[in-house]
Scaffold this motif. Structure first.
Motif, PDB file in Angstrom:
ATOM      1  N   GLU A  37       0.628  -1.321  -0.159  1.00  0.00           N
ATOM      2  CA  GLU A  37       0.034  -0.299   0.209  1.00  0.00           C
ATOM      3  C   GLU A  37       0.945   1.178  -0.060  1.00  0.00           C
ATOM      4  N   ARG A  38       2.059   1.464   0.809  1.00  0.00           N
ATOM      5  CA  ARG A  38       2.958   2.718   0.871  1.00  0.00           C
ATOM      6  C   ARG A  38       3.628   2.889  -0.689  1.00  0.00           C
ATOM      7  N   ASN A  39       3.595   1.183  -0.859  1.00  0.00           N
ATOM      8  CA  ASN A  39       4.739   1.359  -2.547  1.00  0.00           C
ATOM      9  C   ASN A  39       3.543   2.219  -3.340  1.00  0.00           C
ATOM     10  N   GLN A  40       2.968   2.358  -3.720  1.00  0.00           N
ATOM     11  CA  GLN A  40       1.799   2.258  -4.115  1.00  0.00           C
ATOM     12  C   GLN A  40       1.470   3.765  -4.567  1.00  0.00           C
ATOM     13  N   ASN A  41       1.702   4.294  -3.110  1.00  0.00           N
ATOM     14  CA  ASN A  41       1.650   6.035  -3.015  1.00  0.00           C
ATOM     15  C   ASN A  41       2.061   6.554  -3.247  1.00  0.00           C
ATOM     16  N   ALA A  42       3.274   5.909  -3.034  1.00  0.00           N
ATOM     17  CA  ALA A  42       4.887   7.062  -3.127  1.00  0.00           C
ATOM     18  C   ALA A  42       5.112   6.565  -5.314  1.00  0.00           C
ATOM     19  N   LYS A  43       5.229   5.683  -5.522  1.00  0.00           N
ATOM     20  CA  LYS A  43       4.340   5.520  -6.799  1.00  0.00           C
ATOM     21  C   LYS A  43       3.566   6.160  -7.822  1.00  0.00           C
ATOM     22  N   GLU A 273      10.070  18.093   1.546  1.00  0.00           N
ATOM     23  CA  GLU A 273      10.088  17.950   0.142  1.00  0.00           C
ATOM     24  C   GLU A 273       8.921  16.620  -0.085  1.00  0.00           C
ATOM     25  N   PHE A 274       9.505  15.905  -0.326  1.00  0.00           N
ATOM     26  CA  PHE A 274       8.495  14.668  -0.243  1.00  0.00           C
ATOM     27  C   PHE A 274       7.271  13.705   0.277  1.00  0.00           C
ATOM     28  N   ALA A 275       7.983  14.254   2.287  1.00  0.00           N
ATOM     29  CA  ALA A 275       6.913  13.719   2.688  1.00  0.00           C
ATOM     30  C   ALA A 275       5.830  14.728   2.912  1.00  0.00           C
ATOM     31  N   ALA A 276       5.867  16.174   2.896  1.00  0.00           N
ATOM     32  CA  ALA A 276       4.762  16.830   2.585  1.00  0.00           C
ATOM     33  C   ALA A 276       4.256  16.600   1.762  1.00  0.00           C
ATOM     34  N   ALA A 277       4.171  16.535   0.251  1.00  0.00           N
ATOM     35  CA  ALA A 277       3.752  15.849  -0.690  1.00  0.00           C
ATOM     36  C   ALA A 277       2.954  14.591  -0.429  1.00  0.00           C
ATOM     37  N   PHE A 278       3.975  13.914   0.259  1.00  0.00           N
ATOM     38  CA  PHE A 278       2.862  12.584   0.639  1.00  0.00           C
ATOM     39  C   PHE A 278       1.448  12.486   1.403  1.00  0.00           C
ATOM     40  N   GLU A 279       1.822  12.894   2.832  1.00  0.00           N
ATOM     41  CA  GLU A 279       1.012  13.518   3.931  1.00  0.00           C
ATOM     42  C   GLU A 279      -0.062  14.580   3.594  1.00  0.00           C
ATOM     43  N   GLU A 280       0.495  15.409   2.034  1.00  0.00           N
ATOM     44  CA  GLU A 280      -0.912  16.283   1.886  1.00  0.00           C
ATOM     45  C   GLU A 280      -1.800  15.194   1.118  1.00  0.00           C
ATOM     46  N   GLU A 281      -0.859  14.068   0.599  1.00  0.00           N
ATOM     47  CA  GLU A 281      -1.921  13.546  -0.699  1.00  0.00           C
ATOM     48  C   GLU A 281      -2.655  12.710  -0.266  1.00  0.00           C
ATOM     49  N   TYR A 282      -1.971  11.650   1.016  1.00  0.00           N
ATOM     50  CA  TYR A 282      -2.688  10.489   1.391  1.00  0.00           C
ATOM     51  C   TYR A 282      -3.060  10.543   2.813  1.00  0.00           C
ATOM     52  N   GLY A 283      -1.891  11.644   3.262  1.00  0.00           N
ATOM     53  CA  GLY A 283      -3.101  11.818   5.090  1.00  0.00           C
ATOM     54  C   GLY A 283      -2.215  11.090   5.996  1.00  0.00           C
ATOM     55  N   GLU A 284      -1.060  10.975   5.924  1.00  0.00           N
ATOM     56  CA  GLU A 284       0.183  10.046   6.453  1.00  0.00           C
ATOM     57  C   GLU A 284       0.765  10.505   6.030  1.00  0.00           C
ATOM     58  N   ALA A 293      10.134   3.220  -2.593  1.00  0.00           N
ATOM     59  CA  ALA A 293       9.667   2.250  -3.805  1.00  0.00           C
ATOM     60  C   ALA A 293       9.502   4.056  -4.496  1.00  0.00           C
ATOM     61  N   TYR A 294       9.581   5.410  -4.427  1.00  0.00           N
ATOM     62  CA  TYR A 294       9.161   6.453  -4.897  1.00  0.00           C
ATOM     63  C   TYR A 294      11.310   6.941  -5.540  1.00  0.00           C
ATOM     64  N   ASP A 295      11.810   6.534  -5.210  1.00  0.00           N
ATOM     65  CA  ASP A 295      13.279   6.367  -5.459  1.00  0.00           C
ATOM     66  C   ASP A 295      13.292   5.716  -7.313  1.00  0.00           C
ATOM     67  N   CYS A 296      12.529   4.086  -6.702  1.00  0.00           N
ATOM     68  CA  CYS A 296      12.594   3.213  -7.784  1.00  0.00           C
ATOM     69  C   CYS A 296      11.935   3.833  -8.957  1.00  0.00           C
ATOM     70  N   GLY A 353      17.839  10.591  -3.704  1.00  0.00           N
ATOM     71  CA  GLY A 353      17.178  10.314  -3.726  1.00  0.00           C
ATOM     72  C   GLY A 353      16.390  10.390  -2.528  1.00  0.00           C
ATOM     73  N   VAL A 354      15.184  10.903  -2.092  1.00  0.00           N
ATOM     74  CA  VAL A 354      14.710  10.879  -0.996  1.00  0.00           C
ATOM     75  C   VAL A 354      15.413  10.087  -0.237  1.00  0.00           C
ATOM     76  N   SER A 355      15.354   8.888  -0.131  1.00  0.00           N
ATOM     77  CA  SER A 355      15.645   7.351   0.768  1.00  0.00           C
ATOM     78  C   SER A 355      17.304   8.256   0.817  1.00  0.00           C
ATOM     79  N   GLY A 356      18.054   9.069   0.622  1.00  0.00           N
ATOM     80  CA  GLY A 356      19.614   9.257   0.370  1.00  0.00           C
ATOM     81  C   GLY A 356      20.782   8.977  -0.529  1.00  0.00           C
ATOM     82  N   PRO A 357      21.508   9.009  -0.483  1.00  0.00           N
ATOM     83  CA  PRO A 357      21.783   8.771  -1.393  1.00  0.00           C
ATOM     84  C   PRO A 357      22.604   6.907  -1.878  1.00  0.00           C
ATOM     85  N   ILE A 358      22.026   6.495  -3.339  1.00  0.00           N
ATOM     86  CA  ILE A 358      21.806   5.636  -3.667  1.00  0.00           C
ATOM     87  C   ILE A 358      23.388   4.633  -3.392  1.00  0.00           C
ATOM     88  N   ASP A 359      24.038   4.944  -4.675  1.00  0.00           N
ATOM     89  CA  ASP A 359      25.828   4.639  -5.061  1.00  0.00           C
ATOM     90  C   ASP A 359      25.363   3.539  -5.215  1.00  0.00           C
TER      91      ASP A 359
END
Length: 388
Positions: A37-43, A273-284, A293-296, A353-359
């Motif tokens: 469920e979280r993956n789909q919201n982030a996607k 910025e990602f977290a604020a957009a996620f909270e605005e869109e999904y309320g959590e 998932a977003y970074d993928c 990434g929003v999850s941090g450096p990927i490398d």
């Protein structure tokens, strides 16, 4: 069950008439559905941000198939994406065993890129063409060994799910823990009761119990512990945590439990910025898994923008490079796209990434950090961050 997308294509350098289409295998149902469920919201959020700008003047679309959190269905889902939809890039899957089965049965030797959003099993490191956004579970196992020792426990009873994920994390824990493992036993998934197992753990005399399993299995274990009157100090990995566990267990039954899971850089501007957009869109609030998932999705889009052709072979040549430190640090898809669209190459950008450096390293593993969670008042609270 396909949720979205259009039919893929094998035409080199092209997507569909108006979109590049890739695939995603996710846990929309089954024991890992909380992650799905979280993956789909982030996607969806990633697609929104990407398609505001475009990928080579087209949209990005994703065909999603349900693994049902099992290897068998995950393989069937991937076969549909690769063989029928002809996608050159597959995001998937959640469970490490599911990801490995997909790679070995469907992806290996095809040239299709596979990037897992949520697999931490150690065995994935042995398959360098199977990339993952979340760090190896070895870091969790080492941290758990350290934390249990720091908490003053020199004996532990352990149980672990009998699959690649559980066995590999337990093996790494066993190697790292300086105390005595006075009881250890693998358990099968989807058990209706684990009362015999928790009774045996209690009989070991250990006050600290380590459970490496999945959410539905762990909820059943906790209920069996509660019914039996057992009150151990509990420890666990990322896969134990979830809203379904809290909802399916009695208040106070897990208080004091400590879990270790991958962390997102919450002080980083692009994460905020990602977290604020996620909270605005999904309320959590999002989790680290949401960030992975977003970074993928962003990494897939950047790979398409950077590649010469829309083929698995061409995408595999650039997918590592768009996140490596040789290039200019960029923190959003928009920043990266601007460089690539101005005749830049994959080597010119280093997506942070929003999850941090990927490398991605030579084994397809990323960098990462960890957060220690504690169950307080029947809820999860972050108590410490650790570098992996």
């Amino acid at each position: 069950m396909a949720l979205a997308g259009c039919i893929g294509t094998t035409e080199e350098g092209e997507g569909s008439d108006d979109a590049y289409t890739i695939g995603m295998v996710d846990s929309l149902s089954g024991s890992l559905a909380d992650f799905g469920e979280r993956n789909q919201n982030a996607k969806e959020l990633a697609l929104e941000h990407i398609n505001e700008i475009g990928v080579k003047d087209q949209d990005l679309e994703i065909i999603v198939e349900d693994s049902e959190s099992t290897s068998q269905q995950g393989v069937s889902a991937a076969q549909k994406l690769v063989n029928q939809d002809n996608v050159p890039f597959v995001i998937g899957a959640v469970g490490s065993g599911v990801s490995m089965s997909i790679y070995e049965s469907v992806i290996e030797g095809t040239g299709v890129v596979q990037l897992s959003q949520s697999s931490t099993g150690l065995d994935l490191t042995d398959q360098p063409d199977l990339l993952r956004m979340s760090p190896s579970g070895r870091t969790q196992s080492i941290a758990l060994a350290d934390i249990i020792a720091e908490d003053g426990y020199d004996e532990v009873a352990a149980t672990y799910i009998n699959d690649d994920f559980g066995v590999s994390l337990f093996d790494a824990f066993e190697e790292a823990y300086d105390g005595d493992i006075v009881y250890d036993s693998a358990h099968d998934g989807e058990g209706s009761s684990y009362s015999s197992l928790v009774s045996s753990m209690d009989g070991s005399g250990a006050d600290a119990w380590l459970c490496i399993t999945y959410q539905s299995e762990f909820a059943t274990m906790v209920n069996d512990m509660y019914s039996g009157g057992y009150e151990p100090q509990l420890y666990g990995a990322d896969s134990n945590r979830g809203d379904s566990v809290l909802e399916g267990t009695p208040e106070g039954s897990m208080d004091g439990m400590k879990l270790v899971e991958p962390a997102a850089p919450e002080d980083q501007d692009n994460y905020q910025e990602f977290a604020a957009a996620f909270e605005e869109e999904y309320g959590e609030s999002p989790t680290a898994w949401s960030a992975f998932a977003y970074d993928c999705v962003v990494t897939a889009a950047l790979s398409i923008q950077a590649a010469d052709e829309f083929t698995g072979e061409a995408l595999s040549e650039v997918v590592r490079d768009v996140t490596r430190p040789e290039g200019e640090e960029v923190f959003t898809y928009e920043e990266a796209h601007e460089i690539l669209a101005d005749d830049g190459t994959a080597d010119d950008i280093d997506y942070q990434g929003v999850s941090g450096p990927i490398d991605f390293d030579e084994n397809g593993d990323p960098r990462g950090s960890l957060v220690v969670m504690e169950v307080q008042d029947h809820d999860y609270a972050s108590i410490e961050f650790r570098e992996s």
